[in-house]
Design a protein around this motif. Structure first.
Motif, PDB file in Angstrom:
ATOM      1  N   CYS A  15      72.958  -9.634  -2.728  1.00  0.00           N
ATOM      2  CA  CYS A  15      72.618 -10.913  -3.356  1.00  0.00           C
ATOM      3  C   CYS A  15      73.869 -11.554  -3.943  1.00  0.00           C
ATOM      4  CB  CYS A  15      71.552 -10.698  -4.429  1.00  0.00           C
ATOM      5  SG  CYS A  15      72.115  -9.765  -5.875  1.00  0.00           S
ATOM      6  N   VAL A  16      73.694 -12.728  -4.504  1.00  0.00           N
ATOM      7  CA  VAL A  16      74.833 -13.432  -5.097  1.00  0.00           C
ATOM      8  C   VAL A  16      75.399 -12.696  -6.304  1.00  0.00           C
ATOM      9  CG1 VAL A  16      74.107 -15.689  -4.229  1.00  0.00           C
ATOM     10  CG2 VAL A  16      73.371 -14.959  -6.497  1.00  0.00           C
ATOM     11  N   HIS A  17      74.603 -11.831  -6.932  1.00  0.00           N
ATOM     12  CA  HIS A  17      75.050 -11.092  -8.112  1.00  0.00           C
ATOM     13  C   HIS A  17      75.742  -9.778  -7.754  1.00  0.00           C
ATOM     14  CE1 HIS A  17      71.354 -13.399  -9.187  1.00  0.00           C
ATOM     15  NE2 HIS A  17      72.233 -13.927 -10.023  1.00  0.00           N
ATOM     16  N   TYR A  18      75.211  -9.098  -6.758  1.00  0.00           N
ATOM     17  CA  TYR A  18      75.717  -7.777  -6.341  1.00  0.00           C
ATOM     18  C   TYR A  18      75.858  -7.780  -4.826  1.00  0.00           C
ATOM     19  CZ  TYR A  18      74.379  -6.517 -11.072  1.00  0.00           C
ATOM     20  OH  TYR A  18      74.255  -6.483 -12.430  1.00  0.00           O
ATOM     21  N   HIS A  19      77.086  -7.723  -4.344  1.00  0.00           N
ATOM     22  CA  HIS A  19      77.298  -7.863  -2.902  1.00  0.00           C
ATOM     23  C   HIS A  19      78.431  -6.992  -2.374  1.00  0.00           C
ATOM     24  CE1 HIS A  19      80.343 -10.675  -4.400  1.00  0.00           C
ATOM     25  NE2 HIS A  19      79.355 -11.203  -5.112  1.00  0.00           N
ATOM     26  N   SER A  20      78.616  -5.826  -2.999  1.00  0.00           N
ATOM     27  CA  SER A  20      79.619  -4.895  -2.486  1.00  0.00           C
ATOM     28  C   SER A  20      79.060  -4.176  -1.253  1.00  0.00           C
ATOM     29  CB  SER A  20      79.987  -3.854  -3.556  1.00  0.00           C
ATOM     30  OG  SER A  20      78.974  -2.872  -3.676  1.00  0.00           O
ATOM     31  N   GLN A  21      79.883  -3.405  -0.623  1.00  0.00           N
ATOM     32  CA  GLN A  21      79.487  -2.652   0.575  1.00  0.00           C
ATOM     33  C   GLN A  21      78.265  -1.782   0.319  1.00  0.00           C
ATOM     34  OE1 GLN A  21      80.895  -3.052   3.560  1.00  0.00           O
ATOM     35  NE2 GLN A  21      79.641  -1.519   4.563  1.00  0.00           N
ATOM     36  N   THR A  22      78.128  -1.236  -0.903  1.00  0.00           N
ATOM     37  CA  THR A  22      77.035  -0.299  -1.196  1.00  0.00           C
ATOM     38  C   THR A  22      75.835  -0.940  -1.895  1.00  0.00           C
ATOM     39  OG1 THR A  22      78.156   0.362  -3.234  1.00  0.00           O
ATOM     40  CG2 THR A  22      78.570   1.714  -1.265  1.00  0.00           C
ATOM     41  N   ASP A  23      75.848  -2.233  -2.088  1.00  0.00           N
ATOM     42  CA  ASP A  23      74.711  -2.921  -2.721  1.00  0.00           C
ATOM     43  C   ASP A  23      73.666  -3.248  -1.660  1.00  0.00           C
ATOM     44  OD1 ASP A  23      75.504  -3.024  -5.472  1.00  0.00           O
ATOM     45  OD2 ASP A  23      77.013  -4.508  -4.898  1.00  0.00           O
ATOM     46  N   ILE A  24      72.950  -2.215  -1.249  1.00  0.00           N
ATOM     47  CA  ILE A  24      72.037  -2.347  -0.104  1.00  0.00           C
ATOM     48  C   ILE A  24      70.623  -1.881  -0.408  1.00  0.00           C
ATOM     49  CG2 ILE A  24      73.841  -2.265   1.668  1.00  0.00           C
ATOM     50  CD1 ILE A  24      73.113   0.763   1.977  1.00  0.00           C
ATOM     51  N   VAL A  25      70.218  -1.968  -1.655  1.00  0.00           N
ATOM     52  CA  VAL A  25      68.823  -1.648  -1.971  1.00  0.00           C
ATOM     53  C   VAL A  25      68.152  -2.858  -2.599  1.00  0.00           C
ATOM     54  CG1 VAL A  25      69.218   0.823  -2.293  1.00  0.00           C
ATOM     55  CG2 VAL A  25      69.264  -0.688  -4.259  1.00  0.00           C
ATOM     56  N   ALA A  26      66.871  -2.958  -2.372  1.00  0.00           N
ATOM     57  CA  ALA A  26      66.035  -3.930  -3.067  1.00  0.00           C
ATOM     58  C   ALA A  26      64.958  -3.127  -3.783  1.00  0.00           C
ATOM     59  CB  ALA A  26      65.420  -4.921  -2.090  1.00  0.00           C
ATOM     60  N   ILE A  27      64.500  -3.666  -4.890  1.00  0.00           N
ATOM     61  CA  ILE A  27      63.530  -2.974  -5.723  1.00  0.00           C
ATOM     62  C   ILE A  27      62.248  -3.785  -5.791  1.00  0.00           C
ATOM     63  CG2 ILE A  27      63.085  -2.121  -8.065  1.00  0.00           C
ATOM     64  CD1 ILE A  27      66.293  -2.081  -8.216  1.00  0.00           C
ATOM     65  N   LYS A  28      61.132  -3.093  -5.581  1.00  0.00           N
ATOM     66  CA  LYS A  28      59.835  -3.736  -5.768  1.00  0.00           C
ATOM     67  C   LYS A  28      59.531  -3.709  -7.264  1.00  0.00           C
ATOM     68  CE  LYS A  28      56.307  -2.857  -3.043  1.00  0.00           C
ATOM     69  NZ  LYS A  28      55.168  -2.115  -2.449  1.00  0.00           N
ATOM     70  N   PHE A  29      59.362  -4.882  -7.821  1.00  0.00           N
ATOM     71  CA  PHE A  29      59.109  -4.967  -9.259  1.00  0.00           C
ATOM     72  C   PHE A  29      57.641  -4.729  -9.548  1.00  0.00           C
ATOM     73  CE2 PHE A  29      63.264  -6.556  -8.984  1.00  0.00           C
ATOM     74  CZ  PHE A  29      63.831  -6.430 -10.240  1.00  0.00           C
ATOM     75  N   LYS A  30      57.399  -3.833 -10.493  1.00  0.00           N
ATOM     76  CA  LYS A  30      56.026  -3.465 -10.853  1.00  0.00           C
ATOM     77  C   LYS A  30      55.227  -4.681 -11.320  1.00  0.00           C
ATOM     78  CE  LYS A  30      53.126  -0.424 -13.515  1.00  0.00           C
ATOM     79  NZ  LYS A  30      52.084  -0.446 -12.489  1.00  0.00           N
ATOM     80  N   CYS A  31      55.872  -5.566 -12.037  1.00  0.00           N
ATOM     81  CA  CYS A  31      55.194  -6.714 -12.643  1.00  0.00           C
ATOM     82  C   CYS A  31      54.608  -7.685 -11.617  1.00  0.00           C
ATOM     83  CB  CYS A  31      56.144  -7.461 -13.569  1.00  0.00           C
ATOM     84  SG  CYS A  31      57.788  -7.727 -12.888  1.00  0.00           S
ATOM     85  N   CYS A  32      55.248  -7.865 -10.480  1.00  0.00           N
ATOM     86  CA  CYS A  32      54.795  -8.880  -9.522  1.00  0.00           C
ATOM     87  C   CYS A  32      54.620  -8.349  -8.100  1.00  0.00           C
ATOM     88  CB  CYS A  32      55.753 -10.069  -9.516  1.00  0.00           C
ATOM     89  SG  CYS A  32      57.476  -9.647  -9.179  1.00  0.00           S
ATOM     90  N   GLY A  33      55.124  -7.137  -7.833  1.00  0.00           N
ATOM     91  CA  GLY A  33      54.984  -6.569  -6.502  1.00  0.00           C
ATOM     92  C   GLY A  33      55.932  -7.146  -5.469  1.00  0.00           C
TER      93      GLY A  33
END
Length: 105
Positions: A15-33
């Protein structure tokens, strides 16, 4: 396939905030799914507070590897030593600094 929301910059969930070579996870947020690459993306796109995943729900699939697109349980993610157990891609160790934003304990 899981849809990742927010200001992503490539197909591996960076993403625009974290975009290094290893920034390759996304998180499902409990609050909204919804899957987001980071808490900042969530906060920019949603109008509610982040709800932390409780420890008794760590068996739920809530982590997406941006490389192989595998959904991992929170337990798998927390115990994977920063490496996808399916495709062996490296995850950013710095994510531990924000773990309390997403997960209890």
């Amino acid at each position: 396939m899981c849809k990742v929301k927010g200001p992503i910059v490539d197909d591996q969930t960076r993403c625009v905030h974290y975009h290094s070579q290893t920034d390759i996870v996304a998180i499902k947020f409990k609050c909204c799914g919804h899957y987001y690459p980071c808490y900042q993306c969530h906060n920019e796109c949603e109008d509610h507070q982040i709800e932390v995943w409780p420890e008794e729900e760590f068996h739920r699939k809530a982590i997406l590897c941006g490389v192989c697109k595998t959904e991992l349980s929170i337990e798998q993610y927390k115990n994977c030593d920063h490496t996808c157990p399916v495709c062996s891609s490296l995850f950013n160790e710095g994510c531990l600094l924000h773990s309390h934003v997403y997960f209890q304990k």
